[in-house]
Design a protein around this motif. Structure first.
Motif, PDB file in Angstrom:
ATOM      1  N   VAL A   1      -0.095  -0.563  -8.982  1.00  0.00           N
ATOM      2  CA  VAL A   1       1.312  -0.205  -9.248  1.00  0.00           C
ATOM      3  C   VAL A   1       2.059   0.521  -7.931  1.00  0.00           C
ATOM      4  O   VAL A   1       1.564   1.396  -7.615  1.00  0.00           O
ATOM      5  CB  VAL A   1       1.509   0.300 -10.495  1.00  0.00           C
ATOM      6  CG1 VAL A   1       2.997   0.408 -10.967  1.00  0.00           C
ATOM      7  CG2 VAL A   1       0.762  -0.367 -11.618  1.00  0.00           C
ATOM      8  N   GLY A   2       3.301   0.001  -7.846  1.00  0.00           N
ATOM      9  CA  GLY A   2       4.151   0.913  -6.847  1.00  0.00           C
ATOM     10  C   GLY A   2       3.469   0.467  -5.631  1.00  0.00           C
ATOM     11  O   GLY A   2       3.813   1.460  -4.612  1.00  0.00           O
ATOM     12  N   GLU A   3       2.956  -0.534  -4.974  1.00  0.00           N
ATOM     13  CA  GLU A   3       2.201  -0.672  -3.487  1.00  0.00           C
ATOM     14  C   GLU A   3       3.177  -1.814  -3.018  1.00  0.00           C
ATOM     15  O   GLU A   3       2.450  -2.726  -2.187  1.00  0.00           O
ATOM     16  CB  GLU A   3       0.860  -0.669  -3.623  1.00  0.00           C
ATOM     17  CG  GLU A   3       0.301   0.393  -3.954  1.00  0.00           C
ATOM     18  CD  GLU A   3      -1.325   0.620  -3.792  1.00  0.00           C
ATOM     19  OE1 GLU A   3      -1.426   0.686  -2.490  1.00  0.00           O
ATOM     20  OE2 GLU A   3      -1.951   0.573  -4.647  1.00  0.00           O
ATOM     21  N   GLU A   4       4.235  -2.112  -3.335  1.00  0.00           N
ATOM     22  CA  GLU A   4       5.040  -3.245  -2.871  1.00  0.00           C
ATOM     23  C   GLU A   4       5.160  -3.270  -1.429  1.00  0.00           C
ATOM     24  O   GLU A   4       5.059  -4.413  -0.696  1.00  0.00           O
ATOM     25  CB  GLU A   4       6.287  -3.360  -3.429  1.00  0.00           C
ATOM     26  CG  GLU A   4       6.600  -3.709  -4.841  1.00  0.00           C
ATOM     27  CD  GLU A   4       6.424  -2.497  -5.917  1.00  0.00           C
ATOM     28  OE1 GLU A   4       6.615  -1.403  -5.233  1.00  0.00           O
ATOM     29  OE2 GLU A   4       6.291  -2.605  -7.029  1.00  0.00           O
ATOM     30  N   ASP A   5       5.288  -2.249  -0.826  1.00  0.00           N
ATOM     31  CA  ASP A   5       5.493  -1.934   0.736  1.00  0.00           C
ATOM     32  C   ASP A   5       4.068  -2.675   1.512  1.00  0.00           C
ATOM     33  O   ASP A   5       4.240  -3.515   2.345  1.00  0.00           O
ATOM     34  CB  ASP A   5       5.861  -0.726   1.191  1.00  0.00           C
ATOM     35  CG  ASP A   5       7.153  -0.294   0.841  1.00  0.00           C
ATOM     36  OD1 ASP A   5       7.896  -1.174   0.728  1.00  0.00           O
ATOM     37  OD2 ASP A   5       7.337   0.984   0.756  1.00  0.00           O
ATOM     38  N   ARG A   6       2.909  -2.107   0.838  1.00  0.00           N
ATOM     39  CA  ARG A   6       1.703  -2.735   1.592  1.00  0.00           C
ATOM     40  C   ARG A   6       1.223  -4.077   1.246  1.00  0.00           C
ATOM     41  O   ARG A   6       1.100  -4.832   2.103  1.00  0.00           O
ATOM     42  CB  ARG A   6       0.587  -1.896   0.861  1.00  0.00           C
ATOM     43  CG  ARG A   6       0.493  -0.319   1.134  1.00  0.00           C
ATOM     44  CD  ARG A   6      -0.561   0.425   0.464  1.00  0.00           C
ATOM     45  NE  ARG A   6      -1.951  -0.080   1.223  1.00  0.00           N
ATOM     46  CZ  ARG A   6      -2.946   0.190   0.597  1.00  0.00           C
ATOM     47  NH1 ARG A   6      -3.146   0.737  -0.443  1.00  0.00           N
ATOM     48  NH2 ARG A   6      -4.193  -0.466   1.111  1.00  0.00           N
ATOM     49  N   ILE A   7       1.906  -4.485   0.021  1.00  0.00           N
ATOM     50  CA  ILE A   7       1.665  -5.983  -0.128  1.00  0.00           C
ATOM     51  C   ILE A   7       2.569  -6.809   1.068  1.00  0.00           C
ATOM     52  O   ILE A   7       2.360  -7.550   1.502  1.00  0.00           O
ATOM     53  CB  ILE A   7       2.095  -6.541  -1.550  1.00  0.00           C
ATOM     54  CG1 ILE A   7       1.257  -5.753  -2.401  1.00  0.00           C
ATOM     55  CG2 ILE A   7       2.237  -7.899  -1.841  1.00  0.00           C
ATOM     56  CD1 ILE A   7       1.811  -5.845  -4.068  1.00  0.00           C
ATOM     57  N   ALA A   8       3.795  -6.311   1.240  1.00  0.00           N
ATOM     58  CA  ALA A   8       4.632  -7.076   1.893  1.00  0.00           C
ATOM     59  C   ALA A   8       4.353  -7.136   3.328  1.00  0.00           C
ATOM     60  O   ALA A   8       4.440  -7.949   4.366  1.00  0.00           O
ATOM     61  CB  ALA A   8       6.193  -6.421   1.826  1.00  0.00           C
ATOM     62  N   GLU A   9       3.818  -5.915   3.688  1.00  0.00           N
ATOM     63  CA  GLU A   9       2.943  -5.371   5.260  1.00  0.00           C
ATOM     64  C   GLU A   9       2.060  -6.737   5.420  1.00  0.00           C
ATOM     65  O   GLU A   9       1.824  -7.109   6.323  1.00  0.00           O
ATOM     66  CB  GLU A   9       2.496  -4.110   5.402  1.00  0.00           C
ATOM     67  CG  GLU A   9       3.866  -3.393   5.456  1.00  0.00           C
ATOM     68  CD  GLU A   9       3.269  -1.813   5.672  1.00  0.00           C
ATOM     69  OE1 GLU A   9       1.900  -1.376   5.736  1.00  0.00           O
ATOM     70  OE2 GLU A   9       4.207  -0.832   5.611  1.00  0.00           O
ATOM     71  N   TYR A  10       1.167  -6.707   4.393  1.00  0.00           N
ATOM     72  CA  TYR A  10      -0.151  -7.659   4.419  1.00  0.00           C
ATOM     73  C   TYR A  10       0.492  -9.151   4.681  1.00  0.00           C
ATOM     74  O   TYR A  10      -0.036  -9.958   5.438  1.00  0.00           O
ATOM     75  CB  TYR A  10      -0.847  -7.655   3.113  1.00  0.00           C
ATOM     76  CG  TYR A  10      -2.149  -8.624   2.915  1.00  0.00           C
ATOM     77  CD1 TYR A  10      -3.200  -8.461   3.583  1.00  0.00           C
ATOM     78  CD2 TYR A  10      -1.732  -9.690   2.329  1.00  0.00           C
ATOM     79  CE1 TYR A  10      -3.983  -9.357   3.557  1.00  0.00           C
ATOM     80  CE2 TYR A  10      -2.753 -10.681   2.086  1.00  0.00           C
ATOM     81  CZ  TYR A  10      -3.699 -10.620   2.828  1.00  0.00           C
ATOM     82  OH  TYR A  10      -4.839 -11.656   2.475  1.00  0.00           O
TER      83      TYR A  10
END
Length: 154
Positions: A101-110
């Motif tokens: 949860v709360g890792e939207e930035d890492r997902i977007a970077e990937y």
């Protein structure tokens, strides 16, 4: 690549997280696609709160894993992914990215890294994420994350 399909399971908090993620992806040139088969990336925002929700999340992940072909990626995130990540990774090797949860930035970077070539416009024919994912005249607010306004209903 440039199209992402997202399935948001569970509570309205997950829906808020999904909407936030789609906005971030839109800014990076990825557009929401309503058909998983036509997408480049399939995402599942999981719920791990109760047994039925966990079962539904696993079924949806397996569904998405079965749709992978060629370069299609599978991203799994959310409550279930955070709580049972090691088990999911072991049992479903088709998952390309597994985050909590709360890792939207890492997902977007990937997702940005696997786009090839980058789109020239974040507003492709499929539409903006905010126009297609949620078609309601209201929006959820995750009060649990805090708010500095003194509304009477809180």
């Amino acid at each position: 690549m440039g199209k992402v399909h997202l399935v948001s399971l569970g509570c309205p908090k997950n829906l808020v997280d999904s909407e936030k993620l789609l906005k971030k992806l839109e800014a990076k040139g990825l557009n929401y696609c309503s058909q998983a088969a036509e997408s480049d990336i399939i995402m599942v925002n999981t719920c791990g709160f109760i047994e039925d929700a966990r079962r539904e999340s696993v079924e949806e992940i397996l569904n998405a894993a079965g749709m992978k072909d060629g370069n299609k990626k599978l991203v799994v995130f959310g409550c279930l992914a955070k709580r049972f990540g090691a088990e999911l990774e072991k049992e479903i090797p088709e998952i390309d990215l597994l985050l909590g949860v709360g890792e939207e930035d890492r997902i977007a970077e990937y997702c940005e890294k696997i786009i090839s070539p980058p789109l020239t416009s974040p507003f492709a024919k499929e539409g903006r994420a905010s126009d297609t994912f949620i078609d309601t005249p209201y929006s959820y607010l995750k009060i649990a994350e805090g708010c500095d306004r003194g509304c009477s209903y809180c």
